[in-house]
Design an enzyme around this catalytic site. Structure first.
Site, mmCIF file in Angstrom:
data_model
loop_
_atom_site.group_PDB
_atom_site.id
_atom_site.type_symbol
_atom_site.label_atom_id
_atom_site.label_comp_id
_atom_site.label_asym_id
_atom_site.label_seq_id
_atom_site.Cartn_x
_atom_site.Cartn_y
_atom_site.Cartn_z
ATOM 1 N N TYR A 1 -4.433 35.014 44.023
ATOM 2 C CA TYR A 1 -5.635 35.272 44.842
ATOM 3 C C TYR A 1 -5.838 36.781 45.030
ATOM 4 C CZ TYR A 1 -8.893 34.851 48.825
ATOM 5 O OH TYR A 1 -9.988 34.940 49.659
ATOM 6 N N SER B 1 -12.576 40.231 49.421
ATOM 7 C CA SER B 1 -11.705 39.896 50.556
ATOM 8 C C SER B 1 -11.006 41.171 51.016
ATOM 9 C CB SER B 1 -10.647 38.891 50.084
ATOM 10 O OG SER B 1 -9.600 38.783 51.020
HETATM 11 P P1 NAD Z 1 -14.679 27.387 51.287
HETATM 12 O O1 NAD Z 1 -13.534 26.647 50.715
HETATM 13 O O2 NAD Z 1 -15.478 26.772 52.372
HETATM 14 O O3 NAD Z 1 -15.702 27.839 50.160
HETATM 15 C C1 NAD Z 1 -15.413 27.945 48.796
HETATM 16 C C2 NAD Z 1 -16.542 27.291 48.055
HETATM 17 O O4 NAD Z 1 -16.373 27.473 46.662
HETATM 18 C C3 NAD Z 1 -16.598 25.780 48.316
HETATM 19 O O5 NAD Z 1 -17.909 25.420 48.696
HETATM 20 C C4 NAD Z 1 -16.239 25.174 46.972
HETATM 21 O O6 NAD Z 1 -16.886 23.942 46.721
HETATM 22 C C5 NAD Z 1 -16.715 26.266 46.026
HETATM 23 N N1 NAD Z 1 -16.076 26.199 44.707
HETATM 24 C C6 NAD Z 1 -14.761 26.018 44.439
HETATM 25 N N2 NAD Z 1 -14.581 25.992 43.102
HETATM 26 C C7 NAD Z 1 -15.797 26.177 42.537
HETATM 27 C C8 NAD Z 1 -16.256 26.247 41.213
HETATM 28 N N3 NAD Z 1 -15.408 26.116 40.169
HETATM 29 N N4 NAD Z 1 -17.580 26.439 40.976
HETATM 30 C C9 NAD Z 1 -18.454 26.554 42.029
HETATM 31 N N5 NAD Z 1 -18.069 26.496 43.315
HETATM 32 C C10 NAD Z 1 -16.754 26.318 43.571
HETATM 33 O O7 NAD Z 1 -14.070 28.783 51.779
HETATM 34 P P2 NAD Z 1 -14.812 30.154 52.179
HETATM 35 O O8 NAD Z 1 -13.912 30.816 53.118
HETATM 36 O O9 NAD Z 1 -16.198 29.913 52.541
HETATM 37 O O10 NAD Z 1 -14.725 30.969 50.809
HETATM 38 C C11 NAD Z 1 -15.846 31.585 50.211
HETATM 39 C C12 NAD Z 1 -15.437 32.913 49.592
HETATM 40 O O11 NAD Z 1 -15.039 33.804 50.634
HETATM 41 C C13 NAD Z 1 -14.249 32.825 48.631
HETATM 42 O O12 NAD Z 1 -14.488 33.664 47.514
HETATM 43 C C14 NAD Z 1 -13.094 33.356 49.449
HETATM 44 O O13 NAD Z 1 -12.088 33.924 48.652
HETATM 45 C C15 NAD Z 1 -13.818 34.408 50.269
HETATM 46 N N6 NAD Z 1 -13.109 34.830 51.488
HETATM 47 C C16 NAD Z 1 -12.901 33.962 52.520
HETATM 48 C C17 NAD Z 1 -12.241 34.421 53.658
HETATM 49 C C18 NAD Z 1 -11.996 33.544 54.864
HETATM 50 O O14 NAD Z 1 -11.275 33.979 55.772
HETATM 51 N N7 NAD Z 1 -12.546 32.359 54.934
HETATM 52 C C19 NAD Z 1 -11.781 35.734 53.713
HETATM 53 C C20 NAD Z 1 -11.996 36.572 52.641
HETATM 54 C C21 NAD Z 1 -12.658 36.112 51.529
#
Ligand code: NAD
Length: 269
Positions: free
Chosen positions: A167, A154
């Protein structure tokens, strides 16, 4: 020049929604057979609909339930994926959660839950993936590298985030995990990199974009003036996993519409 992941098996954790789903679709389109990992029974329907979209476009994959924070489940997932699909070429360590709280009110449960999924989950999956890469060895009909790991980090790998100490700590630590693995296994031709997204429109941050006021406030942080989409991350993940990126290892790539240029300094600071 072809960006291809043909003949390769990609495990994408947390792929039933958001960025993981975007990466799974992009990698399948590039020719990989994808493992759409999801954590709990409740996410099965979503995982199936991601897979359905993939197969409707001629792609290949399976869904697989595994909580990445649980060692026994991760070991079982890699064992069964190898048994069923032959090997693993690409791991995308994407699963992540937030449990936000003011620091003095943050419970140990909130801390442990976030570290458990975001950091320990990435450790466990990387360990099992690397064991499999080393067992298989380099196969030039698949890739110039012995294996590829992409950690989804991130912008909070480098931007401190009040109210989100668990986080931000997990993402900062991913940088050292990624670089250490790239250093330790570079000689085995295993490539390890991180993707550091800025604001991407997914369920994890709905409150940052679901109404006009929130979206406008978010856009003040993004010089490129739009929120990112899962497809933006999917495009980069495909490139990073492909042989076009064969000399890229040990690095964090920020994909954030210039968020990390710190927009608030654009008027002189
Ligand atoms: P999201 O909530 O759609 O995706 C997270 C996914 O992780 C979900 O599908 C959830 O079911 C899964 N998950 C949660 N706990 C789990 C576990 N114990 N085992 C397996 N799967 C699990 O949100 P996202 O934004 O798609 O996040 C995906 C990644 O991107 C994360 O690591 C998040 O920190 C990172 N991220 C997101 C953003 C953003 O702006 N959306 C920015 C920077 C980083």
């Amino acid at each position: 020049m072809e960006v291809s992941l043909k003949n390769q098996i990609a495990v994408i954790t947390g792929a039933s929604s958001g960025i993981g789903a975007g990466i799974a679709k992009s990698m399948a389109e590039a020719g990989a057979t994808v493992v759409v990992n999801y954590p709990f029974d409740g996410a099965l329907d979503q995982a199936n609909s991601v897979l359905q979209e993939i197969t409707q476009k001629g792609g290949k994959g399976i869904v697989y339930q595994c909580d990445v924070s649980k060692e026994d489940e991760v070991i079982k997932m890699f064992h069964e994926v190898v048994e069923q699909l032959g090997t693993v070429d690409i791991l995308v360590n994407n699963a992540g959660i937030q449990k936000d709280a003011k620091f003095t009110e943050m419970t140990l449960d909130q801390w442990n839950a976030v570290i458990g999924v975001n950091l320990t989950g990435q450790f466990l999956c990387a360990r099992e993936a690397i064991k499999e890469f080393l067992r298989r060895g380099i196969d030039l009909s698949r890739s110039a590298a012995c294996g590829k790991i992409i950690h989804i980090s991130s912008v909070h790998e480098i931007i401190p985030w009040a109210g989100h100490a668990n986080y931000a700590s997990s993402k900062g630590a991913i940088r050292m995990l990624m670089q250490t693995l790239a250093q330790e296994y570079g000689g085995d031709k295993i490539r390890v990199n991180s993707i550091c997204p800025g604001a991407i429109q997914t369920p994890i941050n709905t409150n940052a974009w679901s109404n006009t006021e929130a979206m406008n406030s978010l856009l003040t942080l993004i010089p490129y003036n739009r929120i990112g989409q899962p497809q933006d991350i999917g495009n980069l993940a495909v490139f990073l996993a492909s042989d076009l990126a064969d000399y890229i290892t040990g690095t964090s790539i920020f994909i954030d519409g210039a968020m990390t240029t710190f927009e608030s300094f654009s008027t002189g600071g």
